[in-house]
Each structure stands twice: as C-alpha cells, then as structure tokens.
Design an enzyme around this catalytic site. Structure first.
Site: not given
Length: 378
Positions: A37, A87, A131-132, A142, A212, A215-216
């Site tokens: 990413y 990601d 997420h993963k 994120d 962050r 932000g993502w």
C-alpha cells in the site's frame, strides 16, 4: 518547475520499482519492495500529478513502476491473494487509471485478481472485512481506505453495482461502532469479539484517536463517494453527512500552525507532536471535499492552512535537496510487538522523513492546492 515538483522528481530519480526511495520501512529492513500500500499511495499521487500537469514523466514513471510488478497473465509479483491482507488492495487503484491510459490487458486482469480477494475476505459479525487474516474480527480505520475506493470503482465500472450495498453498509457499521459521540472522532480500531488485549471489553474499541487512521478514513469516505454512482442518492448522502461530521470534529483540534497532533485530542500532552502524514491527508481531504461540493467553499481555508503549515514546519533543504520530515513511520495494534494503543505507544513509533505515507498525501494535497491556482514560491 517549483520546489515541490523538484522534490518529487528527486525522489523519482532515486527510485526503482525494487528500491523506491520513499518506502522507508523496506529500506530500513534492507528488503526489496513488493506489492504494498505504501508504494500504491505514492504511485497514485504521481498519477494525480500527471493528471494536472500532463507532464509525461509522471505517467511514464508510474506505468513503468506498476508494469514491473504485473505479469502478462495478470498475476502480480509480491502479491498473494490468500494472505487476505486488506492493505494489499490499495495499490490496485492505480490499475484502473493505468488501464485507461495504456489499454494494457494485463492491468485489467490484475484488477480482477485483486477483486477476487474481496470475495474471500473474512468478516466480523457486523459484516465488515477483517483488517488482515492475522488480525481476526478486527476493523481498523486504515482498512476502509485500503479497500473501499477500489471496491466501489470495480462495482460501478465492471460489476453493475451488485455489491454497492455492502460498501455502504460497512461504512455505516464503522460510524455506529467506532465513532465517539462526545468528540465526533473515531477510534483507531474495533474488535468485534472484545478479545484483544488492547480493546475495551465493553465496547471493543482501542484507546485513542490516531491522526493518520482518522485521515485514512476521511479519504475512504471521500474517494469512495467520488467513485459511487450518482443514483445512490440516499446512501451517498449518508456518507457525505459522515464526512462533514468528521471534518467538523477535526477542525476543533486543528493547531494554530494548521497541522494536527499525532494523538489528535491530546495536543497539550508531553511528547505529542504535530504530524505530517495525517495533516497532509486532511489538507487533501478538505480541499478535494470543497472542490467536489461535499464541503462548503469556506472550508478551503483550513485545507490550505494545513498544507502551508506542513511546508513551514517540515519541508526544507537538506544537503542541497528538499526533504519532508515529521512523518510517523507506522502505527498499529497487536502483532508480534504487542502494540497496545496507549498514548505512550503512539509516541514510541519512529518519526522519519521522506516516507510515502507522508509524501504521497502531501503530494495529493499539493495537486489540490495547484487546482486552486496556488504556486509554491519558496
């Protein structure tokens, strides 16, 4: 050519697909770059530079970089669908643009390959992607940016919008499960099973508001709306409301410098610092949000202030070359390092310069500044 374009060109000249100068994580480990990413963020920004300048150097660099990874059959060097890492979808966004610009059929095949991962992703009980695979039952802010804009573009372009409802539902779940009613901010992560050591056992939420990640999430909302079908009026209206609410919440914490702090709501705390990547993301999100009509025109001043604040504090000459500092290298939860999401944890992660997680969003914000007629004169 202004100083910022010179800076980007310097980074491009120092980079190869296997060793990009902006992927500090790989450089520190001494590893060859793969499909990730971080490079995706940077190539997306370089393509945006091409879109506004029509300078063929940007297009040629981006095409060569991605072409190096994508084989003729559409498989991708360094990418394993079965890793089930959200990601890894992010860099796929570059393939849509490059397919349109080049007509290379291998890019279209690679798009389908990455889309196949979406159908395989495990989900929380609410219906959101993990997420993963190594982070079961966890949603991180994120991850919305890493997947949903790609997912939406595929659905609207190639899949007759069959799964758009799933996308809107995942955003609605995040607002319901991860937002804080008092501040209007969103927590970094959520464990739907309430099992992880870092989460509140009642709410499942992590402890802090990491810049962050917020932000993502703002970019996830904005870029997904940008790719949505205009006929989805009610659904897009809900996302617009969430986006406006998030920006309004963030503006309450904008520092007089124009930037935001690493842990957003604790600006007065010792060790907390004004962080570049998240501030650049919000500069971009606000300016693009105004341009697309999702935010009032008056909000542009806040995006411009953030961008100029980054330039003043962290963009400077080092040994004759431009450098961008103040970038948090990485932050997460759990994993081998037992990252616990405390304030001290977010302060403990390395601060670096010229990493794509900061440079990419900074460059995206720059393209929005240029669209307003601004030029960098320093």
């Amino acid at each position: 050519m202004d100083a910022i374009e010179m800076y980007i060109n310097e980074l491009m000249e120092k980079s190869t697909p296997d060793c990009p100068a902006w992927n500090i994580e790989k450089l520190l480990l001494g590893e060859k770059s793969d499909w990730n990413y971080i490079d995706g963020c940077m190539i997306k920004a370089i393509l945006e530079m091409y879109a506004i300048t029509k300078d063929s150097r940007y297009f040629e660099f981006a095409d060569a970089f991605i072409d190096h990874r994508v084989r003729e059959d559409g498989t991708i060097d360094g990418y394993d669908v079965n890793e089930l890492n959200i990601d890894n979808i992010n860099a796929g966004k570059t393939l849509f643009e490059l397919y349109d610009l080049t007509g290379k059929e291998k890019y279209r095949k690679a798009i389908d390959l990455i889309y196949s991962q979406i159908g395989m992703m495990p989900r929380t009980e609410e219906g959101n992607f993990w997420h993963k695979n190594i982070y079961p039952n966890q949603v991180w802010l994120d991850g919305l940016y890493m997947c949903q804009p790609f997912y939406m573009e595929y659905e609207t372009r190639f899949h007759e919008k069959k799964n758009c409802g799933d996308i809107y539902s995942q955003f609605a779940n995040v607002k319901q499960c991860m937002s804080d009613s008092e501040t209007g901010l969103y927590y970094h992560a959520y464990d739907s099973k309430r099992e992880m050591f870092w989460c509140d056992k009642v709410t499942g939420l992590s402890q802090n508001f990491w810049l962050r990640a917020l932000g993502w999430y703002s970019m996830a909302l904005l870029d997904t709306m940008d790719k949505a079908d205009s006929s989805d009026v009610a659904e897009v209206s809900n996302m617009k409301e969430a986006f406006l609410g998030l920006i309004n919440a963030m503006l309450k914490y904008q520092d007089e410098s124009g930037m935001w702090y690493q842990v957003v709501n604790l600006g007065g705390m010792d060790k907390n610092y004004l962080e570049t990547s998240g501030s650049a993301i919000f500069s971009y999100a606000i300016l693009k949000g105004v341009r697309l009509g999702y935010l009032p025109e008056s909000y542009a001043q806040y995006g411009k202030k953030a961008f100029l604040g980054i330039c003043d504090r962290y963009l400077h000459l080092e040994e004759g070359n431009m450098s961008l500092g103040g970038i948090c290298l990485v932050a997460g939860l759990g994993g081998q390092n037992r990252r616990n999401g405390t304030f001290d944890y977010y302060m403990s992660e390395p601060i670096v310069k010229d990493d794509a997680k900061g440079v990419g969003p900074f460059l995206l914000a720059y393209t929005e500044m240029v669209r307003t007629g601004w030029t960098y004169l320093s």
